[in-house]
Design an enzyme around this catalytic site. Structure first.
Site, PDB file in Angstrom:
ATOM      1  N   GLY A  12       0.876  -1.181  -0.004  1.00  0.00           N
ATOM      2  CA  GLY A  12       0.117  -0.068   0.059  1.00  0.00           C
ATOM      3  C   GLY A  12       0.793   1.336   0.035  1.00  0.00           C
ATOM      4  N   GLN A  46       2.771  10.098   1.784  1.00  0.00           N
ATOM      5  CA  GLN A  46       4.201   9.400   1.704  1.00  0.00           C
ATOM      6  C   GLN A  46       5.257   9.776   0.636  1.00  0.00           C
ATOM      7  OE1 GLN A  46       2.371   5.332   2.739  1.00  0.00           O
ATOM      8  NE2 GLN A  46       4.255   5.221   3.588  1.00  0.00           N
ATOM      9  N   CYS A  77       5.987  -0.315   7.414  1.00  0.00           N
ATOM     10  CA  CYS A  77       5.430   0.844   6.802  1.00  0.00           C
ATOM     11  C   CYS A  77       6.705   1.279   5.925  1.00  0.00           C
ATOM     12  CB  CYS A  77       5.308   2.033   7.813  1.00  0.00           C
ATOM     13  SG  CYS A  77       4.805   3.628   7.120  1.00  0.00           S
ATOM     14  N   LEU A  78       6.419   1.691   4.759  1.00  0.00           N
ATOM     15  CA  LEU A  78       7.604   1.972   3.678  1.00  0.00           C
ATOM     16  C   LEU A  78       8.157   3.348   4.246  1.00  0.00           C
ATOM     17  CD1 LEU A  78       5.638   1.186   0.402  1.00  0.00           C
ATOM     18  CD2 LEU A  78       7.486  -0.133   1.762  1.00  0.00           C
ATOM     19  N   HIS A 102      -4.241   1.711   8.005  1.00  0.00           N
ATOM     20  CA  HIS A 102      -2.876   2.169   8.083  1.00  0.00           C
ATOM     21  C   HIS A 102      -2.900   3.603   7.198  1.00  0.00           C
ATOM     22  CE1 HIS A 102       1.429   1.393   8.461  1.00  0.00           C
ATOM     23  NE2 HIS A 102       1.409   1.963   7.149  1.00  0.00           N
ATOM     24  N   GLU A 103      -3.333   3.161   5.957  1.00  0.00           N
ATOM     25  CA  GLU A 103      -3.049   4.397   5.006  1.00  0.00           C
ATOM     26  C   GLU A 103      -3.801   5.579   5.333  1.00  0.00           C
ATOM     27  OE1 GLU A 103      -0.556   3.649   3.247  1.00  0.00           O
ATOM     28  OE2 GLU A 103      -0.620   1.586   3.431  1.00  0.00           O
ATOM     29  N   HIS A 111      -2.122   7.749   7.465  1.00  0.00           N
ATOM     30  CA  HIS A 111      -1.174   8.613   6.837  1.00  0.00           C
ATOM     31  C   HIS A 111      -1.771   9.906   6.313  1.00  0.00           C
ATOM     32  CE1 HIS A 111       2.604   6.420   6.625  1.00  0.00           C
ATOM     33  NE2 HIS A 111       1.934   5.318   6.159  1.00  0.00           N
TER      34      HIS A 111
END
Ligand code: K1U
Ligand code: ZN
Length: 180
Positions: A46, A51, A92-93, A134-135, A138
Site C-alpha cells: 500500500g 508518503q 511501513c515504507l 494504516h493508509e 497516513h
C-alpha cells in the site's frame, strides 16, 4: 511513469493532513500511476499520497500475490463495523525494517472513488481492513509507530537512521566505477 521519493519517519511532512481530491483529472491520474510504480518498486502492499509528499486524499494498494491487481481509493471514508480490535503485525515504507503489532477493528466499510471517479462502497476484513486503516492514518498525519511505546518509537527512529545510512552507502558503491 516515475518512482517517487518516499518520506521517512520522523520527517515532519508526514504529519500534514491531506486535502480532498477535487477532480480526477490527468494530473491525479499521473500521480496514481507513479504511486503504483513506487509501491511496486518498494515492494509494499500500500501507499498513501502523503508518503510521497503529495498531501491529497489518495491511496493505492495491491494485496494480490502476483502484484497485478492495483486498487485506488480517492477521498476514502472508512467506518469500523465492529467494536472489537485485533492485533496485526504492521510495517511501513516510511519506517523501513520496523515491524510491530497494532490493534485495529478487523471489519470496516470503505467508501471512496476509484481511478475513474466511480463510487466504491465495500466491506473489508483481514489484511484489506488493516491496510486501509494504516493508509487512512497516513492521510491524517498518523504513523503506525505512534501507537507504540516511547521506547519503541525511539528505537524506530534509530533503526530508520541506520537503514537510510546503509541504503545511501550502497547507492554510493553502485555509483563508483568498477575495479574489474
Ligand atoms: O503504508 C505503507 O507504508 C505500506 C505498508 C502497508 C501495510 C503493511 C502491513 C500492514 C499494514 C500496512 C507496507 O506495504 S509495509 C511492507 C510490506 O509489504 C509488509 C510489511 C509487513 C507485513 C506485510 C507486508
Ligand atoms: Zn505506512
Amino acid at each position: 511513469m516515475a518512482v517517487l521519493n518516499i518520506l521517512s519517519y520522523p520527517d515532519p511532512r508526514l504529519r500534514t493532513i491531506a486535502a480532498p481530491v477535487k477532480q480526477v483529472d490527468d494530473n491525479i491520474k499521473t500521480l496514481i500511476t507513479d504511486m503504483i510504480e513506487t509501491m511496486y518498486d518498494a515492494e509494499g502492499i500500500g501507499l498513501a499520497a502523503s508518503q510521497v509528499d503529495e498531501h491529497l486524499q489518495l491511496i493505492v494498494m495491491d494485496l494480490s500475490e502476483n502484484k497485478d491487481t492495483p486498487m485506488v481509493f480517492i477521498n476514502p471514508k472508512v467506518t469500523p463495523l465492529v467494536e472489537e480490535k485485533q492485533p496485526y503485525e504492521e510495517g511501513c515504507l516510511s519506517v523501513p525494517e520496523v515491524y510491530d503489532k497494532v490493534e485495529r477493528p478487523n471489519k470496516v466499510r470503505i467508501e471512496a472513488l476509484d481511478e475513474n471517479g466511480d463510487a466504491i462502497d465495500q466491506e473489508a476484513e483481514g489484511l484489506l481492513a488493516v491496510c486501509i486503516q494504516h493508509e487512512m492514518d497516513h492521510l491524517n498525519g498518523v504513523i503506525f509507530v505512534d501507537y507504540l511505546s516511547n521506547l519503541k518509537q525511539n528505537r524506530a527512529r534509530d533503526k530508520v537512521k541506520k537503514v537510510l545510512k546503509i541504503r545511501e552507502k550502497n547507492l554510493e558503491k553502485q555509483a563508483q566505477p568498477s575495479n574489474v
